[in-house]
Design a protein around this motif. Structure first.
Motif, mmCIF file in Angstrom:
data_model
loop_
_atom_site.group_PDB
_atom_site.id
_atom_site.type_symbol
_atom_site.label_atom_id
_atom_site.label_comp_id
_atom_site.label_asym_id
_atom_site.label_seq_id
_atom_site.Cartn_x
_atom_site.Cartn_y
_atom_site.Cartn_z
ATOM 1 N N VAL A 204 8.838 -1.007 -6.376
ATOM 2 C CA VAL A 204 7.769 -1.804 -5.780
ATOM 3 C C VAL A 204 7.637 -1.453 -4.307
ATOM 4 N N GLY A 205 8.781 -1.318 -3.605
ATOM 5 C CA GLY A 205 8.757 -0.934 -2.195
ATOM 6 C C GLY A 205 8.118 0.434 -2.004
ATOM 7 N N ARG B 240 4.335 0.135 -2.582
ATOM 8 C CA ARG B 240 3.713 -0.548 -1.436
ATOM 9 C C ARG B 240 3.537 0.424 -0.270
ATOM 10 N N PHE C 94 0.813 2.778 -1.153
ATOM 11 C CA PHE C 94 -0.509 2.169 -1.076
ATOM 12 C C PHE C 94 -0.888 1.880 0.381
ATOM 13 N N GLU C 95 0.080 1.542 1.222
ATOM 14 C CA GLU C 95 -0.208 1.316 2.638
ATOM 15 C C GLU C 95 -0.551 2.636 3.323
ATOM 16 N N SER D 74 -4.962 2.742 -3.168
ATOM 17 C CA SER D 74 -4.830 1.305 -3.377
ATOM 18 C C SER D 74 -6.099 0.747 -3.995
ATOM 19 N N LYS E 190 -6.493 -1.035 -7.711
ATOM 20 C CA LYS E 190 -7.041 -2.387 -7.894
ATOM 21 C C LYS E 190 -8.159 -2.363 -8.903
#
Length: 151
Positions: free
Chosen positions: A124-125, A128, A131-132, A138, A142
Protein backbone atom coordinates in the motif's frame (compact mmCIF):
# COMPACT_ATOMS: atom_id res chain seq x y z
CA UNK A 1 40.89 -107.49 131.87
CA UNK A 2 37.37 -107.70 130.99
CA UNK A 3 37.71 -104.43 129.23
CA UNK A 4 40.68 -105.66 127.28
CA UNK A 5 38.75 -108.73 126.22
CA UNK A 6 35.90 -106.52 125.05
CA UNK A 7 38.23 -104.32 123.07
CA UNK A 8 39.97 -107.37 121.58
CA UNK A 9 36.62 -108.83 120.62
CA UNK A 10 35.54 -105.53 119.07
CA UNK A 11 38.77 -105.30 117.13
CA UNK A 12 38.37 -108.85 115.93
CA UNK A 13 34.84 -108.09 114.71
CA UNK A 14 36.03 -104.91 113.00
CA UNK A 15 38.85 -106.79 111.28
CA UNK A 16 36.42 -109.46 110.07
CA UNK A 17 34.06 -106.75 108.69
CA UNK A 18 37.01 -105.04 107.08
CA UNK A 19 38.09 -108.30 105.48
CA UNK A 20 34.53 -108.90 104.26
CA UNK A 21 34.43 -105.38 102.78
CA UNK A 22 37.77 -105.95 101.08
CA UNK A 23 36.64 -109.27 99.64
CA UNK A 24 33.46 -107.58 98.33
CA UNK A 25 35.55 -104.79 96.80
CA UNK A 26 37.81 -107.39 95.15
CA UNK A 27 34.78 -109.19 93.74
CA UNK A 28 33.38 -105.90 92.49
CA UNK A 29 36.72 -104.97 90.98
CA UNK A 30 36.91 -108.31 89.19
CA UNK A 31 33.33 -107.87 87.98
CA UNK A 32 34.04 -104.36 86.74
CA UNK A 33 37.23 -105.44 84.99
CA UNK A 34 35.38 -108.15 83.13
CA UNK A 35 32.29 -106.00 82.48
CA UNK A 36 32.09 -104.92 78.82
CA UNK A 37 30.70 -101.44 78.23
CA UNK A 38 29.06 -100.94 74.86
CA UNK A 39 28.62 -97.25 74.08
CA UNK A 40 25.27 -96.35 72.50
CA UNK A 41 25.70 -93.50 70.01
CA UNK A 42 22.43 -93.83 68.13
CA UNK A 43 21.06 -90.57 69.56
CA UNK A 44 24.21 -88.70 68.67
CA UNK A 45 24.23 -90.26 65.19
CA UNK A 46 20.60 -89.21 64.65
CA UNK A 47 21.36 -85.63 65.70
CA UNK A 48 24.46 -85.47 63.53
CA UNK A 49 22.62 -86.90 60.50
CA UNK A 50 19.81 -84.39 60.89
CA UNK A 51 22.34 -81.55 61.26
CA UNK A 52 24.20 -82.82 58.18
CA UNK A 53 20.96 -82.91 56.17
CA UNK A 54 20.10 -79.37 57.27
CA UNK A 55 23.56 -78.19 56.28
CA UNK A 56 23.31 -79.85 52.85
CA UNK A 57 19.94 -78.20 52.29
CA UNK A 58 21.31 -74.81 53.33
CA UNK A 59 24.31 -75.23 51.02
CA UNK A 60 22.05 -76.25 48.12
CA UNK A 61 19.86 -73.18 48.71
CA UNK A 62 22.95 -70.98 48.79
CA UNK A 63 24.18 -72.52 45.53
CA UNK A 64 20.81 -71.81 43.89
CA UNK A 65 20.84 -68.21 45.12
CA UNK A 66 24.43 -67.76 43.99
CA UNK A 67 23.50 -69.19 40.59
CA UNK A 68 20.68 -66.64 40.30
CA UNK A 69 23.02 -63.82 41.29
CA UNK A 70 25.63 -64.93 38.75
CA UNK A 71 22.93 -65.22 36.05
CA UNK A 72 21.64 -61.70 36.70
CA UNK A 73 25.16 -60.28 36.91
CA UNK A 74 26.07 -61.85 33.55
CA UNK A 75 22.82 -60.56 32.08
CA UNK A 76 23.27 -57.02 33.44
CA UNK A 77 25.15 -54.23 31.74
CA UNK A 78 27.20 -51.56 33.38
CA UNK A 79 27.88 -48.13 31.95
CA UNK A 80 30.61 -45.73 32.97
CA UNK A 81 29.51 -42.61 34.81
CA UNK A 82 30.73 -40.31 32.06
CA UNK A 83 28.64 -42.19 29.48
CA UNK A 84 25.53 -41.86 31.63
CA UNK A 85 26.17 -38.13 32.15
CA UNK A 86 26.79 -37.63 28.43
CA UNK A 87 23.57 -39.47 27.57
CA UNK A 88 21.57 -37.40 30.06
CA UNK A 89 23.12 -34.19 28.71
CA UNK A 90 22.29 -35.15 25.14
CA UNK A 91 18.73 -36.06 26.09
CA UNK A 92 18.30 -32.66 27.79
CA UNK A 93 19.61 -30.94 24.63
CA UNK A 94 17.29 -33.00 22.42
CA UNK A 95 14.30 -32.18 24.62
CA UNK A 96 15.18 -28.46 24.62
CA UNK A 97 15.58 -28.38 20.81
CA UNK A 98 12.37 -30.36 20.36
CA UNK A 99 10.48 -28.02 22.70
CA UNK A 100 11.82 -24.93 20.94
CA UNK A 101 10.90 -26.43 17.54
CA UNK A 102 7.37 -27.18 18.70
CA UNK A 103 7.09 -23.62 20.03
CA UNK A 104 8.26 -22.17 16.71
CA UNK A 105 5.96 -24.42 14.67
CA UNK A 106 3.00 -23.44 16.83
CA UNK A 107 3.77 -19.75 16.11
CA UNK A 108 3.79 -20.15 12.30
CA UNK A 109 0.20 -18.89 11.82
CA UNK A 110 0.99 -15.80 13.90
CA UNK A 111 4.20 -15.17 11.93
CA UNK A 112 2.31 -15.60 8.63
CA UNK A 113 -0.35 -13.13 9.75
CA UNK A 114 2.30 -10.63 10.82
CA UNK A 115 4.23 -11.05 7.56
CA UNK A 116 1.02 -10.66 5.56
CA UNK A 117 0.25 -7.42 7.43
CA UNK A 118 3.75 -6.07 6.85
CA UNK A 119 3.60 -7.02 3.16
CA UNK A 120 0.23 -5.35 2.80
CA UNK A 121 1.54 -2.17 4.46
CA UNK A 122 4.60 -2.11 2.19
CA UNK A 123 2.50 -2.72 -0.93
CA UNK A 124 0.00 0.00 0.00
CA UNK A 125 2.88 2.36 0.85
CA UNK A 126 4.54 1.56 -2.49
CA UNK A 127 1.34 2.18 -4.46
CA UNK A 128 0.69 5.46 -2.58
CA UNK A 129 4.20 6.65 -3.35
CA UNK A 130 3.70 5.62 -6.98
CA UNK A 131 0.34 7.35 -7.23
CA UNK A 132 1.73 10.50 -5.57
CA UNK A 133 4.66 10.47 -7.97
CA UNK A 134 2.44 10.03 -11.06
CA UNK A 135 -0.98 11.64 -10.74
CA UNK A 136 -1.97 10.39 -14.21
CA UNK A 137 -1.73 6.79 -13.03
CA UNK A 138 -3.78 7.75 -10.00
CA UNK A 139 -6.55 9.11 -12.20
CA UNK A 140 -6.56 6.01 -14.37
CA UNK A 141 -6.72 3.80 -11.27
CA UNK A 142 -9.69 5.76 -9.86
CA UNK A 143 -11.56 5.33 -13.12
CA UNK A 144 -10.81 1.66 -13.13
CA UNK A 145 -12.17 1.35 -9.59
CA UNK A 146 -15.52 2.83 -10.48
CA UNK A 147 -18.10 0.19 -11.24
CA UNK A 148 -18.72 -0.12 -14.88
CA UNK A 149 -22.17 -0.53 -16.12
CA UNK A 150 -22.84 -3.68 -17.93
CA UNK A 151 -23.97 -3.29 -21.42
Amino acid sequence: MAKLDEIAELLTEEIKEFENSISRLEEMQAFLRNYKIKPDTTDIDFILRRYNDDQKKAIDDQHKLMGNVVYYIKKSMTFPKWAVKLFVGLMVCVILVLGFSIYKVSRIPEIKQEAYGQGEEKAVGHFRAFFEASPEASELYKEWLKPQSKK
